[in-house]
Motif scaffolding. Sequence first.
Motif, mmCIF file in Angstrom:
data_model
loop_
_atom_site.group_PDB
_atom_site.id
_atom_site.type_symbol
_atom_site.label_atom_id
_atom_site.label_comp_id
_atom_site.label_asym_id
_atom_site.label_seq_id
_atom_site.Cartn_x
_atom_site.Cartn_y
_atom_site.Cartn_z
ATOM 1 N N GLY A 13 2.275 -4.932 15.189
ATOM 2 C CA GLY A 13 2.859 -3.726 14.607
ATOM 3 C C GLY A 13 3.076 -3.746 13.119
ATOM 4 N N MET A 14 2.567 -4.772 12.400
ATOM 5 C CA MET A 14 2.738 -4.766 10.955
ATOM 6 C C MET A 14 1.968 -3.593 10.366
ATOM 7 N N GLY A 15 2.644 -2.776 9.585
ATOM 8 C CA GLY A 15 2.019 -1.588 9.034
ATOM 9 C C GLY A 15 2.371 -0.331 9.782
ATOM 10 N N GLY A 16 3.051 -0.480 10.948
ATOM 11 C CA GLY A 16 3.565 0.680 11.665
ATOM 12 C C GLY A 16 2.473 1.608 12.151
ATOM 13 N N ASP A 17 2.717 2.901 11.961
ATOM 14 C CA ASP A 17 1.814 3.934 12.457
ATOM 15 C C ASP A 17 1.249 4.740 11.302
ATOM 16 N N ALA A 18 0.711 4.092 10.308
ATOM 17 C CA ALA A 18 0.116 4.815 9.189
ATOM 18 C C ALA A 18 -1.049 5.665 9.689
ATOM 19 N N VAL A 19 -1.079 6.921 9.258
ATOM 20 C CA VAL A 19 -2.140 7.835 9.672
ATOM 21 C C VAL A 19 -3.340 7.663 8.747
ATOM 22 N N LEU A 20 -4.515 7.498 9.332
ATOM 23 C CA LEU A 20 -5.735 7.376 8.534
ATOM 24 C C LEU A 20 -6.147 8.751 8.030
ATOM 25 N N GLU A 21 -6.520 8.799 6.748
ATOM 26 C CA GLU A 21 -6.906 10.054 6.121
ATOM 27 C C GLU A 21 -8.312 9.935 5.561
ATOM 28 N N LYS A 63 -12.328 2.918 16.580
ATOM 29 C CA LYS A 63 -11.167 3.811 16.648
ATOM 30 C C LYS A 63 -10.936 4.578 15.345
ATOM 31 N N ILE A 64 -11.690 4.245 14.312
ATOM 32 C CA ILE A 64 -11.440 4.823 12.989
ATOM 33 C C ILE A 64 -11.955 6.262 12.908
ATOM 34 N N LYS A 65 -11.082 7.143 12.504
ATOM 35 C CA LYS A 65 -11.417 8.524 12.145
ATOM 36 C C LYS A 65 -10.176 9.144 11.543
ATOM 37 N N ALA A 66 -10.340 10.194 10.781
ATOM 38 C CA ALA A 66 -9.189 10.876 10.201
ATOM 39 C C ALA A 66 -8.258 11.347 11.314
ATOM 40 N N GLY A 67 -6.965 11.049 11.173
ATOM 41 C CA GLY A 67 -5.977 11.421 12.171
ATOM 42 C C GLY A 67 -5.588 10.294 13.101
ATOM 43 N N ALA A 68 -6.437 9.268 13.232
ATOM 44 C CA ALA A 68 -6.056 8.088 14.002
ATOM 45 C C ALA A 68 -4.967 7.328 13.243
ATOM 46 N N THR A 69 -4.314 6.408 13.922
ATOM 47 C CA THR A 69 -3.275 5.613 13.279
ATOM 48 C C THR A 69 -3.673 4.140 13.257
ATOM 49 N N THR A 70 -3.012 3.400 12.403
ATOM 50 C CA THR A 70 -3.282 1.961 12.353
ATOM 51 C C THR A 70 -2.905 1.297 13.677
ATOM 52 N N ARG A 71 -1.928 1.867 14.376
ATOM 53 C CA ARG A 71 -1.569 1.315 15.692
ATOM 54 C C ARG A 71 -2.736 1.473 16.686
ATOM 55 N N ASP A 72 -3.462 2.589 16.589
ATOM 56 C CA ASP A 72 -4.620 2.781 17.464
ATOM 57 C C ASP A 72 -5.614 1.639 17.299
ATOM 58 N N LEU A 73 -5.807 1.194 16.059
ATOM 59 C CA LEU A 73 -6.741 0.106 15.794
ATOM 60 C C LEU A 73 -6.197 -1.222 16.312
#
Length: 406
Positions: A349-357, A295-305
């Motif tokens: 949900g620890m870490g919320g929805d941090a956006v991967l950059e 799921k990792i790519k720029a624009g994904a979120t930690t919630r996606d993972l």
Amino acid sequence: MPTRLPSDRYTGIDYPRMREYRLNRTREAMKQFGIDVLITFEAWDIRYITGAYVPPAVKWPEGCFVVLPINGDPYLCAFSVDSLKEEMPWMKGKIFPQMGITKLLFTPEAWNPYMDKIEEIIKEHGLEDGVIGIDGSSNELIMCKALENRGFKKYIDAKECMFQARKIKNEDEITCIKECCAIAEAAFYEIKKAIKPGVTECEIMGAGMKKLYELGCDEVFEFVVSSGPRTNPIRIDCTDRIIRPGDIVFVDINGASFQGYKCCYYRSFVCGKATEEQKEVFREARDMMYAAMDKIKAGATTRDLCEVWPDSPTYWGYEPDEWDKVSPHAVGHGIGLSLHEFPLFSRPGMGGDAVLEEGMVLALETWCGKKGGDFGIRVEENVVVRKDGYELLTKFPIDELIECPF
């Protein structure tokens, strides 16, 4: 980048470029958080801003710190001032001597020798009415009172500011982390050879530590070596337990450091030949980790993972409300000059929805095993977030459980 050191053939790691990038990132973060003067006692932030290495003996007493005005150069308080001025010309001579152990300054008055210098720097840059950000001082309340006694009334905590500054790495920083991973892989090779009946967890760590030092780690911490029943539930230490035939041994080389940059790198081994059950649990842990990595790519979120990881502690045999007992079983975190950086994420949900950059470096680690069972498996990979996916930094084999025949 084919070589770690500059030569007449290759550029290597461009340290001046890396230092300039890090200082600019710090200033940008200060602007974002409304900080006019940053004062940091945090060893990795001192290195990030100035390039200075804070030895272990100086970290605990908080004997070094940096003062960075938003409109000026950083000032470093440290030992061996004359030597450092010669060794660090980019500091432009702005290094002043350590005058005591700040962790043991228990009154505002005891801070006066340092306050004299801090006040001088602030006034020199016309920032008397500015906001002071304080990072990493265990005596922050007393220090704030000392600042108030000098007329400085505006101050905030700067921890988040510096985590935000450090979260995006340039290619020189990423190369340092790659080198750290490469060194760790050489240590894993020595560890694999060392695992046999009769050796202790401490001896296994010693075999790995020796190789880390030989290949140029500038800072080495104790890493995790857990074996046999100590792999379930997870232990994150090392003991004198003797390895026996059939034992699972998982190792986290989380203490390697190249130019200050860390890796966090688990691999699981078996002393002898793996059973089918051990292989199955290994595949379960690996598949869980790679499901999130996909799921990792720029624009994904930690919630996606996190959403591809088990959504209940019952997966590991615990009650639905026992997240506190299993949150380390599937976790991700940033990595850089410190072992754990922004973002930190796991279920629920620890870490919320941090956006991967792009340019973030992440470590993802998972554990599987039956509750009450006699073994567990831990695996971990380190990656760089790229525009359309990730770049894998950790290359020690992970397609199957690593057998150590004897």
